[in-house]
Design a protein around this motif. Structure first.
Motif, PDB file in Angstrom:
ATOM      1  N   ALA A 461       0.834  -1.202   0.000  1.00 28.47           N
ATOM      2  CA  ALA A 461       0.000   0.000   0.000  1.00 28.47           C
ATOM      3  C   ALA A 461       0.865   1.247   0.000  1.00 28.47           C
ATOM      4  CB  ALA A 461      -0.919  -0.002   1.217  1.00 28.47           C
ATOM      5  N   LEU A 462       0.375   2.295  -0.669  1.00 33.41           N
ATOM      6  CA  LEU A 462       1.106   3.555  -0.741  1.00 33.41           C
ATOM      7  C   LEU A 462       0.219   4.717  -0.313  1.00 33.41           C
ATOM      8  CD1 LEU A 462       2.922   3.203  -4.202  1.00 33.41           C
ATOM      9  CD2 LEU A 462       3.933   2.910  -1.920  1.00 33.41           C
ATOM     10  N   GLY A 463       0.787   5.578   0.521  1.00 34.90           N
ATOM     11  CA  GLY A 463       0.133   6.844   0.812  1.00 34.90           C
ATOM     12  C   GLY A 463       0.577   7.847  -0.234  1.00 34.90           C
ATOM     13  N   SER A 464      -0.340   8.317  -1.042  1.00 37.19           N
ATOM     14  CA  SER A 464       0.030   9.180  -2.165  1.00 37.19           C
ATOM     15  C   SER A 464      -0.860  10.412  -2.204  1.00 37.19           C
ATOM     16  CB  SER A 464      -0.091   8.411  -3.487  1.00 37.19           C
ATOM     17  OG  SER A 464      -1.413   7.960  -3.651  1.00 37.19           O
ATOM     18  N   ASP A 465      -0.373  11.438  -2.907  1.00 34.02           N
ATOM     19  CA  ASP A 465      -1.169  12.643  -3.131  1.00 34.02           C
ATOM     20  C   ASP A 465      -2.069  12.426  -4.338  1.00 34.02           C
ATOM     21  OD1 ASP A 465       0.038  14.068  -1.044  1.00 34.02           O
ATOM     22  OD2 ASP A 465       1.739  14.590  -2.328  1.00 34.02           O
ATOM     23  N   ILE A 466      -3.322  12.839  -4.200  1.00 34.09           N
ATOM     24  CA  ILE A 466      -4.293  12.675  -5.290  1.00 34.09           C
ATOM     25  C   ILE A 466      -4.968  14.013  -5.543  1.00 34.09           C
ATOM     26  CG2 ILE A 466      -6.326  11.435  -6.104  1.00 34.09           C
ATOM     27  CD1 ILE A 466      -5.606   9.176  -4.173  1.00 34.09           C
ATOM     28  N   ASP A 467      -4.927  14.456  -6.790  1.00 30.05           N
ATOM     29  CA  ASP A 467      -5.590  15.691  -7.203  1.00 30.05           C
ATOM     30  C   ASP A 467      -6.668  15.365  -8.223  1.00 30.05           C
ATOM     31  OD1 ASP A 467      -3.968  17.329  -5.652  1.00 30.05           O
ATOM     32  OD2 ASP A 467      -2.438  17.465  -7.219  1.00 30.05           O
ATOM     33  N   LEU A 468      -7.803  16.010  -8.062  1.00 32.82           N
ATOM     34  CA  LEU A 468      -8.932  15.807  -8.965  1.00 32.82           C
ATOM     35  C   LEU A 468      -9.236  17.128  -9.659  1.00 32.82           C
ATOM     36  CD1 LEU A 468     -11.052  13.584  -9.722  1.00 32.82           C
ATOM     37  CD2 LEU A 468     -12.530  14.599  -7.989  1.00 32.82           C
ATOM     38  N   TYR A 469      -9.253  17.116 -10.980  1.00 32.57           N
ATOM     39  CA  TYR A 469      -9.509  18.317 -11.771  1.00 32.57           C
ATOM     40  C   TYR A 469     -10.775  18.161 -12.591  1.00 32.57           C
ATOM     41  CZ  TYR A 469      -4.831  20.264 -10.882  1.00 32.57           C
ATOM     42  OH  TYR A 469      -3.716  20.799 -10.288  1.00 32.57           O
ATOM     43  N   SER A 473     -13.537  23.017 -16.648  1.00 36.44           N
ATOM     44  CA  SER A 473     -13.112  24.308 -16.093  1.00 36.44           C
ATOM     45  C   SER A 473     -11.604  24.384 -15.893  1.00 36.44           C
ATOM     46  CB  SER A 473     -13.803  24.551 -14.751  1.00 36.44           C
ATOM     47  OG  SER A 473     -13.374  23.597 -13.786  1.00 36.44           O
ATOM     48  N   LYS A 474     -10.925  23.232 -15.987  1.00 36.21           N
ATOM     49  CA  LYS A 474      -9.479  23.117 -15.755  1.00 36.21           C
ATOM     50  C   LYS A 474      -9.096  23.524 -14.332  1.00 36.21           C
ATOM     51  CE  LYS A 474      -8.507  25.619 -19.385  1.00 36.21           C
ATOM     52  NZ  LYS A 474      -7.766  26.347 -20.441  1.00 36.21           N
ATOM     53  N   GLU A 475     -10.047  23.409 -13.394  1.00 34.91           N
ATOM     54  CA  GLU A 475      -9.807  23.782 -12.010  1.00 34.91           C
ATOM     55  C   GLU A 475      -9.689  22.545 -11.128  1.00 34.91           C
ATOM     56  OE1 GLU A 475     -12.871  26.387 -10.708  1.00 34.91           O
ATOM     57  OE2 GLU A 475     -12.212  28.067 -11.951  1.00 34.91           O
ATOM     58  N   LYS A 476      -8.813  22.656 -10.127  1.00 34.95           N
ATOM     59  CA  LYS A 476      -8.693  21.583  -9.147  1.00 34.95           C
ATOM     60  C   LYS A 476      -9.921  21.640  -8.231  1.00 34.95           C
ATOM     61  CE  LYS A 476      -4.741  20.917  -7.037  1.00 34.95           C
ATOM     62  NZ  LYS A 476      -3.629  21.045  -6.036  1.00 34.95           N
ATOM     63  N   VAL A 477     -10.631  20.525  -8.098  1.00 33.57           N
ATOM     64  CA  VAL A 477     -11.843  20.513  -7.290  1.00 33.57           C
ATOM     65  C   VAL A 477     -11.695  19.665  -6.027  1.00 33.57           C
ATOM     66  CG1 VAL A 477     -13.396  20.960  -9.216  1.00 33.57           C
ATOM     67  CG2 VAL A 477     -12.801  18.601  -8.671  1.00 33.57           C
ATOM     68  N   PHE A 478     -10.630  18.908  -5.946  1.00 32.54           N
ATOM     69  CA  PHE A 478     -10.493  17.991  -4.820  1.00 32.54           C
ATOM     70  C   PHE A 478      -9.014  17.667  -4.664  1.00 32.54           C
ATOM     71  CE2 PHE A 478     -12.654  13.935  -2.962  1.00 32.54           C
ATOM     72  CZ  PHE A 478     -12.846  14.587  -1.752  1.00 32.54           C
ATOM     73  N   SER A 479      -8.507  17.683  -3.447  1.00 30.46           N
ATOM     74  CA  SER A 479      -7.123  17.324  -3.179  1.00 30.46           C
ATOM     75  C   SER A 479      -7.083  16.532  -1.882  1.00 30.46           C
ATOM     76  CB  SER A 479      -6.268  18.591  -3.068  1.00 30.46           C
ATOM     77  OG  SER A 479      -4.916  18.256  -2.871  1.00 30.46           O
ATOM     78  N   PHE A 480      -6.505  15.346  -1.903  1.00 29.74           N
ATOM     79  CA  PHE A 480      -6.520  14.492  -0.730  1.00 29.74           C
ATOM     80  C   PHE A 480      -5.379  13.485  -0.829  1.00 29.74           C
ATOM     81  CE2 PHE A 480      -9.170  12.920  -4.046  1.00 29.74           C
ATOM     82  CZ  PHE A 480      -9.041  11.549  -4.049  1.00 29.74           C
ATOM     83  N   THR A 481      -5.323  12.549   0.080  1.00 28.57           N
ATOM     84  CA  THR A 481      -4.279  11.528   0.081  1.00 28.57           C
ATOM     85  C   THR A 481      -4.906  10.153   0.264  1.00 28.57           C
ATOM     86  OG1 THR A 481      -3.938  11.702   2.468  1.00 28.57           O
ATOM     87  CG2 THR A 481      -2.554  13.099   1.061  1.00 28.57           C
ATOM     88  N   SER A 482      -4.213   9.155  -0.199  1.00 29.40           N
ATOM     89  CA  SER A 482      -4.635   7.782   0.102  1.00 29.40           C
ATOM     90  C   SER A 482      -4.066   7.394   1.460  1.00 29.40           C
ATOM     91  CB  SER A 482      -4.150   6.816  -0.981  1.00 29.40           C
ATOM     92  OG  SER A 482      -2.740   6.850  -1.094  1.00 29.40           O
ATOM     93  N   ASP A 483      -4.733   6.462   2.115  1.00 25.24           N
ATOM     94  CA  ASP A 483      -4.332   6.030   3.456  1.00 25.24           C
ATOM     95  C   ASP A 483      -2.980   5.313   3.375  1.00 25.24           C
ATOM     96  OD1 ASP A 483      -4.051   4.402   5.852  1.00 25.24           O
ATOM     97  OD2 ASP A 483      -6.155   4.854   6.261  1.00 25.24           O
ATOM     98  N   PRO A 484      -1.961   5.792   4.102  1.00 25.74           N
ATOM     99  CA  PRO A 484      -0.635   5.151   4.011  1.00 25.74           C
ATOM    100  C   PRO A 484      -0.611   3.713   4.518  1.00 25.74           C
ATOM    101  CG  PRO A 484      -0.676   6.809   5.760  1.00 25.74           C
ATOM    102  CD  PRO A 484      -1.949   6.963   4.987  1.00 25.74           C
TER     103      PRO A 484
END
Length: 647
Positions: A461-469, A473-484
């Motif tokens: 398993a990996l804790g990683s950064d996740i961005d949702l665009y 609109s080309k805008e970031k709407v969500f930013s979170f991480t996966s559980d390490p």
């Protein structure tokens, strides 16, 4: 005792506030007329004098006995009826209060001291849902109060609520309320339910027989909800832990606690994060979220970056108001802003719930026309402005107290707490119901992507950064991480949008995915394998777009190419090859040339963005390297791609 306002507490507070106001007014009025109201009957006067002395000495039972003897001898003695009604209010005997207030208004229908009687009788019939009778008493009592006084305004509002209730019950919503059952409703009171976006976990506050308030959770099973458990020993203590909010992925919890050693005021908000199956030690959210005042009843946006809560801090519109704060890039919460006079009134607003779509707010208020006490309202955020609140209507709202409503992410089901009279006692229970179509149309439904991030080589398993665009609109709407610990993640997706999904972690190639969300796609399940940065490792750029037969980049491609630029700038020793691929539609020569030009277009974009030309090469392979058969549109679409590879 409790650190939040529960259903029963809100009810008791409302009734007590009304009672004290009306009783104070009545006492003042009767003191003014006391001298001229002595009974004419001599024996009655003797009992009256004894009753007055007992009243002044606050010997309520003796006062009641003596006043009863007065009205037995002289039934038309209005002053004694008033005193009896006041005494029985203090003794909590509503049947006798009603009897003597009714006698008073019959004897003196236009007298000033009858104002409080009309107010009490109106409230009495209103609580019995006899709105026609309540309206009659309120309207008769209104002219007897001083204009602009507290009781005058309360009576005005009550008249409006009577009219609203009469219309609402003529047009009931199609709602079939269903208890969550004895398994979930296992405590004397349970309230303020919230769900994770996938609807699999329900979290709520509960009050034990020992009057200890804790937070509980239950998980959905095939045949219903599982037996609730305390959420965590690191969260629940011997003190009271109350109303909570959960992020969409169930990994960030904000809750209320009072009178703790690290507290700022009477009640504060605390935050904790979950890793694997364990919750961390809660931390006081501190200033500017918490003040010396009452700060409680939180609601988190889906990504956990926006917090709505109730507070009676200075600068509001009334007693308790709804406030909002946002988390900045440095992880600091902004100065809370009041939601303004459209949402907040001069009375109480509490129990906010922001839907997973981030636009629809539900909250409880007793400052707007309704069915009685705290009703639930809905307001929509349009840009930075909130729409005029709308009462959810009958029978969602009733004469009982309704607070703590939450709506499933797809807008289909509602969960809330409602007072239930059991053996003459108010008991808050949890209910659910299907949202009527008229309300569903007001809520933009959300879907979700759920899965796991792991190392492709080891499976760890990996804790990683996740961005949702949002690609439109080309805008970031969500930013979170996966559980390490588990690699799991959950992201909310608004229906009708196209999304780019980026997963990144140091020493790994970043991964891009794309989603188109519709009502027919309630969720997307995806496991994401990340490749370590090693020679010849490759990934597909899934969000690069060209018009059919063209090598000109669509504007929607900018998000992906900027992510590629960031990756190369953060890994300056890496050299990559960009390769273009097509399906088999058209001639081999045309496809080879088209794939070469498309790869070159990507290379040139990266160079214009500041990446050294020596670090990038491009090549076109045409239709020679398909990843799927070209027999279906889905297969051809996968073959039309841009790849990048470590050299």
């Amino acid at each position: 005792m409790e650190n939040v306002v529960t259903n029963s507490q809100v009810y008791e507070y409302s009734v007590m506030r009304y009672f004290l106001l009306s009783l104070l007014c009545a006492v003042c009025l009767t003191l003014q007329t006391n001298a001229q109201n002595a009974p004419t009957n001599k024996r009655a006067r003797d009992h009256y004098e004894k009753a007055q002395k007992a009243w002044q000495a606050r010997q309520l039972s003796e006062a009641a006995i003596q006043y009863e003897k007065v009205v037995e001898l002289e039934p038309t003695h209005a002053e004694s009826h008033l005193r009896l009604a006041q005494t029985y209010e203090l003794l909590r005997q509503p049947i006798l209060v009603k009897k003597h207030y009714a006698a008073l208004v019959a004897l003196q229908p236009t007298a000033t001291q009858s104002a409080t009687a009309y107010q009490w009788l109106g409230k009495h019939f209103f609580q019995q849902e006899k709105y026609d009778s309540a309206l009659v008493y309120y309207e008769k009592g209104l002219p007897l109060f001083q204009p602009k006084s507290s009781l005058y305004r309360l009576t005005e509002k009550s008249i409006i609520s009577c009219h609203f209730a009469l219309e609402a019950i003529k047009k009931p919503l199609s709602v079939k309320k269903q208890s969550l059952g004895d398994t979930v409703n296992f405590l004397p009171s349970q309230y303020f339910p919230v769900l994770t976006a996938d609807g699999e976990t329900l979290i709520f506050s509960g009050l034990t027989h020992e009057r200890d308030e804790n937070i509980y959770f239950t998980t959905r099973q095939k045949k219903g909800w599982d037996v609730p458990e305390e959420i965590s020993k690191s969260i629940n203590t011997t003190n009271n832990e109350g109303t909570c909010a959960i992020s969409a992925d169930g990994r960030t919890l904000v809750f209320t606690a009072c009178n703790r050693p690290d507290g700022y005021g009477s009640c504060d908000l605390y935050i904790t994060h979950k890793q694997g199956s364990d919750w961390g030690t809660p931390v006081n959210m501190g200033e500017p979220i918490n003040t010396r005042d009452w700060d409680s009843q939180p609601s988190l946006s889906a990504d956990g970056h926006t917090l709505y809560f109730a507070s009676d801090r200075k600068g509001g519109h009334g007693k308790k108001d709804i406030w909002v704060s946002s988390l900045d890039k440095k992880g600091k919460w902004s100065e809370p802003k009041n939601l303004g006079g459209t949402v907040n009134t001069a009375d109480d607003e509490n129990a906010p719930f922001i839907h997973a779509n981030g636009q629809t707010l539900f909250y409880a208020s007793n400052g707007l026309p309704g069915m009685g006490g705290m009703d639930i309202f809905i307001s929509q955020r349009i840009d930075t402005v909130w729409s005029e609140p709308k009462n959810l209507g009958y029978p969602i709202n009733t004469v009982s107290e309704q607070v703590g409503l939450s709506i499933s992410s797809d807008g289909g089901m509602a969960y809330y707490s409602d007072d239930f009279s059991e053996n003459g006692k108010n008991r808050a229970l949890l209910y659910m119901f299907k949202l009527p179509e008229s309300l569903r149309q007001a809520i933009v439904p959300t879907r979700y992507a759920k899965g796991r991030v792991f190392d492709k080589k080891t499976g760890n398993a990996l804790g990683s950064d996740i961005d949702l665009y949002d690609l439109k609109s080309k805008e970031k709407v969500f930013s979170f991480t996966s559980d390490p610990s588990t690699g799991s993640f959950l992201a909310v997706l608004n229906s009708g949008s196209e999304y780019a999904f980026y997963v990144s972690k140091s020493n790994y190639l970043f991964k891009s995915l794309s989603f188109s969300v519709s009502d027919s796609t309630p969720s997307v399940q995806v496991d994401i394998a990340l490749e370590p940065i090693e020679k010849n490792k490759a990934e597909v750029l899934n969000n690069i777009f060209f018009a059919t037969g063209s090598f000109e980049l669509d504007q929607k491609s900018a998000v992906e190419l900027d992510k590629m630029t960031d990756f190369l700038q953060n890994n300056k020793a890496i050299r990559i090859q960009i390769s273009g691929h097509t399906d088999d539609v058209g001639s081999d020569k045309e496809n080879l040339e088209l794939s070469r030009k498309r790869a070159l277009a990507v290379e040139q974009y990266l160079i214009r963005s500041g990446i050294q030309q020596a670090r990038i090469s491009s090549v076109g392979y045409g239709e020679s390297r398909p990843v799927e058969a070209n027999e279906t549109e889905k297969g051809r679409q996968k073959n039309r791609r841009i790849e990048w590879k470590i050299e």
